[in-house]
Design an enzyme around this catalytic site. Structure first.
Site, PDB file in Angstrom:
ATOM      1  N   GLU A 242       2.742 -10.157  18.981  1.00  0.00           N
ATOM      2  CA  GLU A 242       3.239  -8.780  18.886  1.00  0.00           C
ATOM      3  C   GLU A 242       2.186  -7.727  19.177  1.00  0.00           C
ATOM      4  OE1 GLU A 242       6.021  -6.194  15.792  1.00  0.00           O
ATOM      5  OE2 GLU A 242       5.157  -8.118  15.189  1.00  0.00           O
ATOM      6  N   HIS A 243       1.127  -7.667  18.363  1.00  0.00           N
ATOM      7  CA  HIS A 243       0.091  -6.675  18.605  1.00  0.00           C
ATOM      8  C   HIS A 243      -1.229  -7.143  18.019  1.00  0.00           C
ATOM      9  CE1 HIS A 243       2.580  -4.760  15.167  1.00  0.00           C
ATOM     10  NE2 HIS A 243       1.804  -5.690  14.654  1.00  0.00           N
TER      11      HIS A 243
ATOM     12  N   LYS B 280      -3.683   4.956   5.263  1.00  0.00           N
ATOM     13  CA  LYS B 280      -4.746   5.843   4.780  1.00  0.00           C
ATOM     14  C   LYS B 280      -4.758   7.159   5.550  1.00  0.00           C
ATOM     15  CE  LYS B 280      -5.304   2.590   2.144  1.00  0.00           C
ATOM     16  NZ  LYS B 280      -4.048   2.027   2.605  1.00  0.00           N
TER      17      LYS B 280
ATOM     18  N   ILE C 122       1.460  -1.198  -2.553  1.00  0.00           N
ATOM     19  CA  ILE C 122       2.270  -0.593  -1.490  1.00  0.00           C
ATOM     20  C   ILE C 122       3.221   0.450  -2.063  1.00  0.00           C
ATOM     21  CG2 ILE C 122       4.061  -1.041   0.232  1.00  0.00           C
ATOM     22  CD1 ILE C 122       2.751  -3.779   0.710  1.00  0.00           C
TER      23      ILE C 122
ATOM     24  N   VAL D 270       8.709  -4.832  -3.188  1.00  0.00           N
ATOM     25  CA  VAL D 270       8.699  -5.886  -4.210  1.00  0.00           C
ATOM     26  C   VAL D 270       7.815  -7.059  -3.796  1.00  0.00           C
ATOM     27  CG1 VAL D 270      10.912  -5.285  -5.221  1.00  0.00           C
ATOM     28  CG2 VAL D 270      10.853  -6.812  -3.236  1.00  0.00           C
TER      29      VAL D 270
ATOM     30  N   VAL E 167       5.232  -9.222  -0.741  1.00  0.00           N
ATOM     31  CA  VAL E 167       5.296  -9.785   0.610  1.00  0.00           C
ATOM     32  C   VAL E 167       5.344 -11.296   0.527  1.00  0.00           C
ATOM     33  CG1 VAL E 167       4.069  -7.841   1.654  1.00  0.00           C
ATOM     34  CG2 VAL E 167       2.776  -9.805   0.832  1.00  0.00           C
TER      35      VAL E 167
ATOM     36  N   HIS F 227     -28.461  11.452  -8.778  1.00  0.00           N
ATOM     37  CA  HIS F 227     -27.799  12.557  -9.471  1.00  0.00           C
ATOM     38  C   HIS F 227     -27.817  13.800  -8.585  1.00  0.00           C
ATOM     39  CE1 HIS F 227     -26.641  15.213 -12.783  1.00  0.00           C
ATOM     40  NE2 HIS F 227     -27.592  16.051 -12.350  1.00  0.00           N
TER      41      HIS F 227
END
Length: 481
Positions: free
Chosen positions: A36-37, A51, A199, A285, A287, A460
């Site tokens: 697929e990719h 993200k 997720i 719910v 994978v 700091h």
């Protein structure tokens, strides 16, 4: 060109492509089969593009609270969902192309199609049934297509897909998977999220920040159930303040669909049923591993609960066959897949002193607002094991940098073995804790004790100082609280 390789890898996600690169570095002849990719779910539909969405939400949140930082913004700031999705998909495309470039750079052959194990050491590749998404960068063209390929070692890295509950299957319109949630055609006014794992809670956080009325339904007693209970409770309070509605010890038993909304029947812990109507619903719910149609049954490959069973080096019960990443079981995390890939390949190559995977030292990160990160044992797990422990806590509200940033809602929790001083676990909630957790991961890998951490100088002002203060607190020596 010969169709024989040292290693063939089925799948080019974070496990597969890293395995290919490391094997190529070790001088092995490598091929990767992809249907697929390139770059897998992580770069195309998971870790990276989500993200990007969350970053847009973060910027929106800061803009809406600009006055808290002494800034005046003229007019209102409104999200443009089409532009937000476009940015996210553009970043995914860039990542996809980057992996294509790495395959060419490392002289890894890419075979496009569906792979099936025909016998030990052999696969048959047929035309893919998936839509191929071409990467931006150049990819090798010398082995594209169908055929029979052989290798002494075959690594299955086929990843996982969203799990669906019977009767509540995603339809792409009203009930979404995370694929659908990443590219909405329009912003819903209300959203129900089923499941509060990483997720579910990340998408709940994104959509709530975008102004959507969000309800989360979780069957367990806490949000993010794998996390330390105290950290989960802290995070839930922040979600509540943001206006997120969270129902714990509740489950969706039925969903009624209307033309442009759903009504979920939610069974509460007291047995009562509450009907919740929302424009859209996300099914989050969990994978399940992609183990179907690979020929595993014919070869007698052992599986358990939808995943391939392996040892600490990625070996299955069939000689010459390995599995890594999500298809090899939890925790289903990209960085776990990458590390498994390196371990597996280095063992295949016969390198000395290859260490098996230690799952206790795999960090977990959830990029909601506030962020959550952890490694090692929770307090409850440590007690279950009969450990005598010391627990340290330090709040962000006592950290100067967190206060200056306007991010003072967070905490660090550390758990030590009382007898040996061994760091057993670390649990963080707050701004940028996903960047901080690695300090504790390194400490655990180096078998660092509390004394070593106490003698480490932290810069700091930084939020990282909360890590040391939490350690000090475990031994009643906290300096700033």
């Amino acid at each position: 060109m010969s169709n024989t390789y040292d290693v063939i890898i089925i799948g080019s996600g974070p496990g597969g492509y890293i395995a290919a690169i490391r094997a190529a570095q070790l001088g092995l002849k490598i091929a990767v089969v992809e249907r697929e990719h390139l770059a897998g779910i992580c770069s195309n539909w998971g870790c990276i593009p989500t993200k990007a969405l969350l970053r847009s939400a973060e910027v929106l949140h800061l803009a809406e609270h600009a006055k808290n930082y002494g800034l005046k913004l003229e007019g209102t700031v409104t999200p443009d969902i089409e532009a937000i999705v476009k940015r996210s998909r553009g970043i995914a495309e860039r990542m996809n192309g980057g992996v294509g470039f790495l395959m060419k750079k490392n002289k890894v052959d890419v075979i496009w199609g569906e792979a099936k194990l025909s016998k030990p050491g052999e696969i048959v590749v047929t035309k893919t049934t998936k839509k191929i998404v071409e990467p931006q960068g150049p990819i090798p063209k010398n082995t594209l297509g169908e055929g029979t390929y052989t290798a002494k070692h075959i690594i299955v890295a086929t990843g996982a897909r969203p799990r669906a509950l019977p009767g509540i299957e995603p339809d792409g319109k009203l009930i979404w998977t995370y694929f659908d949630a990443m590219k909405p055609e329009k912003m819903p006014k209300s959203l129900l999220v089923m499941g509060s794992g990483a997720i579910g809670i990340e998408f709940a956080s994104f959509y709530r920040t975008m102004g959507v009325d969000v309800t989360v339904v979780e069957v367990m007693k806490t949000v993010m159930p794998v996390e330390d209970a105290e950290i989960s409770a802290f995070a839930k309070k922040q979600f509540d303040k943001q206006g997120m509605k969270i129902l714990l010890e509740a489950k969706v038993t039925k969903v009624d669909k209307a033309a442009d909304s759903i009504t979920a029947h939610v069974e509460l812990k007291d047995g009562k049923v509450e009907k919740i109507t929302a424009d859209r619903m996300i099914s989050a719910v969990g994978v399940q591993g992609n183990i179907e149609n690979l020929g595993l049954e014919a070869l007698g490959v052992k599986t358990d609960r939808g995943c391939i069973v392996i040892d600490g080096y990625g070996k299955t019960n069939v000689p010459g066959l390995y599995a890594i990443g999500d298809v090899a079981g939890p925790p289903m995390l990209a960085h776990k897949a990458e590390h498994e890939a390196v371990i597996c390949v280095e063992k295949i190559a016969g390198l000395p002193n290859v260490h098996p995977m230690d799952k206790l030292k795999i960090p977990g990160c959830t990029y909601c607002n506030p962020q959550v990160a952890s490694v090692g044992l929770t307090e409850a797990k440590a007690k279950e094991q009969g450990r005598e422990i010391r627990v340290g806590r330090f709040p962000f509200v006592a950290n100067g940098k967190a206060i200056a940033l306007g991010e003072d809602q967070g905490m660090v929790k550390t758990i030590f073995d009382k007898k040996t001083g061994e760091l057993l676990g670390a649990h963080l909630v707050g701004a940028e804790v996903t960047e901080l957790i690695q300090g504790f991961v390194v400490a655990m890998n180096l078998e660092t004790t509390e004394e070593d951490l106490m003698h480490t100088i932290f810069p700091h002002p930084t939020i990282s100082e909360t890590l040391k203060e939490s350690v000090l607190d475990a031994y009643n020596r906290a300096l700033n609280a």
